[in-house]
Write an enzyme that holds these catalytic residues in place. Structure first.
Site, PDB file in Angstrom:
ATOM      1  N   HIS A 195       0.826  -1.216   0.000  1.00 29.26           N
ATOM      2  CA  HIS A 195       0.000   0.000   0.000  1.00 29.26           C
ATOM      3  C   HIS A 195       0.860   1.266   0.000  1.00 29.26           C
ATOM      4  O   HIS A 195       0.377   2.338  -0.361  1.00 29.26           O
ATOM      5  CB  HIS A 195      -0.982  -0.001   1.188  1.00 29.26           C
ATOM      6  N   ASP A 225      -0.318  -7.389   1.516  1.00 27.59           N
ATOM      7  CA  ASP A 225       0.266  -6.064   1.693  1.00 27.59           C
ATOM      8  C   ASP A 225       1.793  -6.078   1.729  1.00 27.59           C
ATOM      9  O   ASP A 225       2.411  -5.437   2.586  1.00 27.59           O
ATOM     10  CB  ASP A 225      -0.283  -5.399   2.964  1.00 27.59           C
ATOM     11  N   SER A 301       4.811   2.206   8.060  1.00 29.16           N
ATOM     12  CA  SER A 301       4.463   1.053   7.226  1.00 29.16           C
ATOM     13  C   SER A 301       5.632   0.630   6.343  1.00 29.16           C
ATOM     14  O   SER A 301       6.191   1.441   5.615  1.00 29.16           O
ATOM     15  CB  SER A 301       3.259   1.386   6.336  1.00 29.16           C
TER      16      SER A 301
END
Length: 490
Positions: A195, A225, A301
C-alpha cells in the site's frame, strides 16, 4: 462485485506457496548449533544432521567445514564465494573475507590477525569456528567434557542493534504519500508494504546516508500487503530475512519514518505471534499477523521489526482502528512474494482492487449512509435538513476524488477502471451538492419565499438524474471489473 472470487484465488495461492516455503516451527534450540570434534554429526536448531567430513582440533582451535559453519551462523550457502583460495562470506550487512593458509580475517574491510589460518584438507575448506562465528555476530563456547563447540546467537544492546539495522532502513516517497522499507540484498532489493507504493507514478528511496534513488515495483501481493522494490545501484547494506519464529514476550524494535520523521526507533514486545487477520478485518482471511506493543504510525508502514538478535521477524504494517494495537506481517511472507511473477497486469489489477476495498470503499460506504437517509426523505416529499451531514459527505467525496486522481495505474485497462470510478464519484458529489443547496433554500427562514421553495424542489428533481447517472457508472465499473477478472483468472 467478485471480490470473493479474488480472495478465493489468493487463498489457493497462499496455500500452495506455503507448501513450498513452510513456516519455521518454534524450538527451544532456535539458532543453536553444536559441532563435536571427530564426529560427522552435528546439531542445528534441535535437529541432527550428517556432514561428509568431521570437525577437528588443531593448535587449540576447532576447525569446521565452511559450508556447515556458515549455515550454523545463519548464512545462505549461496552467499559463500570461493575464488582461488579466497573465501568470502556475506550475511546481511556483514562481509567476512579469509584466505587458505593466511591467519588474517577481514570483516567489512577491517583486518584482524588470527592465531590460526584456514586450511584445505582433502579438497575441503575448514575454517576456525570461533573467529568466523564471532565475526558473523554469534557467540561461541567450548565444552571440554563432550569436546563440543557450541554456537549460539548473540544478543545485542539496543545501541548496537540500532547501529546494525538503521543503515539498511529506507525512506520511501511517492506522489501519493510516504512510508518505510528496508534493503534485503546488496543489489538494491527492498521490502515494504504494497500500500506504500500502490498507484505510484514514481518511487523515490532515500537511504540512511541521505542518497536518493529511483525504484520500481518488481513483485507484489497486495492482499497480504507486501511488495519487493528494486533500485539499479549496488553495494547497499542490507538485512537478511530470518526463519526464526518469534515468541510471545520477545523484545523487539520497530524501525521506520513515522509521520515523515526520519530514522525513528520504537521498542516493545510481541503480544501475539499468530493472530488471524480475520479477527481484525473480517474481509481478509487465511494469513497470520504479529501483534506487538511497540507503537507504529503512518509512515512506519514497511519498516523492519527486529528481535534482539538482530533478526528481521516482520514488517510493520498497520494499527487496529483508532487504537494503539500495532500489527506486523511475518517475514515468512516475503518468500510468498518472491515466488510471484514480475509486475504484470494481474499485479496492477490487484493493487487497484486492494486499494479500492481497503481505502476507498469504506469512505464511500460512509457517504452512502447519508445518501440513503436523504433519498428516503426526498421520496417522502421532505428534506433531510442536516446541512453539516451534506458538507461532510461532499468533503469526503472530494478527498476520495483527489486520492483516486493521484493513483497512477501501469496498464491502460486499470487506468480505464480508475476513470470509471472517478465518474461514479463525480455523480455522487453532484447529488450531494443539490441536496445541500435544497436544504439551504428550504430553511424555515425562507418559508414565504416561493422562488426559493420552487428552486429547492427543482434541485431535488435534478438529484434524481444524478442518482441515475451514478447507478449507470456503477454498473459500468462492475462490468469492467468482471471483464478483467474473467480475462485474468479464467
Amino acid at each position: 462485485m467478485k471480490k470473493e472470487r479474488l480472495l478465493l484465488l489468493l487463498f489457493v495461492v497462499l496455500f500452495i506457496v506455503s507448501a513450498i516455503f513452510p513456516f519455521s516451527s518454534a524450538s527451544a534450540d532456535t539458532g543453536k548449533a553444536v559441532f563435536v570434534v571427530g564426529s560427522s554429526n552435528y546439531t542445528y536448531e534441535g535437529n541432527i544432521y550428517t556432514m561428509d567430513v568431521s570437525p577437528y582440533m588443531k593448535n587449540g582451535r576447532v576447525f569446521v567445514p565452511v559450508r556447515y559453519l556458515a549455515i550454523a551462523c545463519g548464512v545462505n550457502p549461496d552467499d559463500i564465494d570461493y575464488f582461488n583460495g579466497h573465501i568470502t562470506i556475506t550475511k546481511g550487512s556483514t562481509t567476512v573475507e579469509l584466505a587458505i593458509g593466511y591467519p588474517v580475517i577481514i570483516v567489512n574491510g577491517k583486518t584482524s590477525w588470527m592465531d590460526v589460518a584456514p586450511e584445505m584438507v582433502n579438497g575441503r575448506t575448514f575454517l576456525p569456528a570461533r573467529w568466523v562465528a564471532e565475526a558473523l555476530g554469534y557467540q561461541v563456547s567450548w565444552d571440554e567434557l563432550t569436546q563440543s563447540v557450541i554456537i549460539t546467537k548473540k544478543s545485542y544492546t539496543t545501541n548496537e542493534l540500532i547501529a546494525i539495522v538503521q543503515p539498511a532502513v529506507v525512506y520511501i516517497e511517492t506522489q501519493r504519500g510516504q512510508g518505510s522499507g528496508f534493503l534485503i540484498s546488496s543489489d538494491g532489493e527492498i521490502l515494504t508494504n504494497s500500500h506504500v507504493v500502490a498507484g505510484a507514478s514514481f518511487i523515490n528511496v532515500t537511504t540512511y546516508n541521505g542518497r536518493t534513488y529511483r525504484a520500481t515495483v518488481e513483485k507484489a501481493i497486495p492482499y497480504i500487503d507486501l511488495a519487493i522494490l528494486r533500485t539499479k545501484d549496488q553495494g547497499f547494506p542490507y538485512l537478511s530475512p530470518t526463519k526464526t519464529k518469534p515468541q510471545v514476550g520477545d523484545q523487539i524494535l520497530v524501525f521506520g519514518h513515522p509521520l515523515g520523521v526520519k530514522n525513528t526507533v520504537s521498542q516493545g514486545v510481541i503480544s501475539s505471534v499468530s493472530k488471524d487477520i480475520s479477527e481484525i478485518d473480517p474481509d481478509r482471511k487465511n494469513f497470520k499477523v504479529i501483534q506487538m506493543s511497540a507503537p507504529i504510525y503512518p509512515g512506519n508502514s514497511g519498516g523492519p521489526v527486529v528481535n534482539l538478535e538482530g533478526e528481521v521477524i516482520g514488517i510493520a504494517s498497520f494499527i487496529y482502528g483508532a487504537s494503539t494495537l500495532s500489527f506486523a506481517i511475518p517475514i515468512d511472507y516475503y518468500y510468498f512474494v518472491l515466488a510471484r511473477p514480475y509486475y504484470n497486469l494481474q499485479t496492477d489489477f490487484e493493487m487497484f482492487i486492494e486499494t479500492y476495498w481497503q481505502e476507498w470503499n469504506p469512505k464511500e460506504k460512509s457517504v452512502h449512509e447519508t445518501l440513503g437517509i436523504a433519498e428516503q426523505y426526498r421520496q417522502e416529499g421532505r428534506i433531510f435538513a442536516q446541512l453539516t451531514a451534506f458538507e461532510r459527505a461532499i468533503n469526503t467525496i472530494e478527498e476520495l476524488e483527489a486520492d483516486v486522481s493521484s493513483y497512477t495505474a501501469q496498464y491502460t485497462e486499470i487506468d480505464n477502471l480508475r476513470n470509471t470510478y472517478l465518474k461514479r464519484l463525480e455523480m455522487l458529489r453532484q447529488v450531494f451538492i443539490r441536496f445541500q443547496e435544497a436544504a439551504r433554500l428550504l430553511d424555515p427562514a425562507n418559508a414565504y419565499n416561493t422562488y426559493a421553495i420552487s428552486r429547492a424542489y427543482d434541485l431535488l428533481d435534478e438529484s434524481q438524474y444524478y442518482i441515475n447517472q451514478y447507478n449507470s457508472w456503477d454498473k459500468e465499473f462492475v462490468e469492467q471489473y468482471n471483464n478483467l477478472w474473467n480475462r485474468l483468472y479464467r
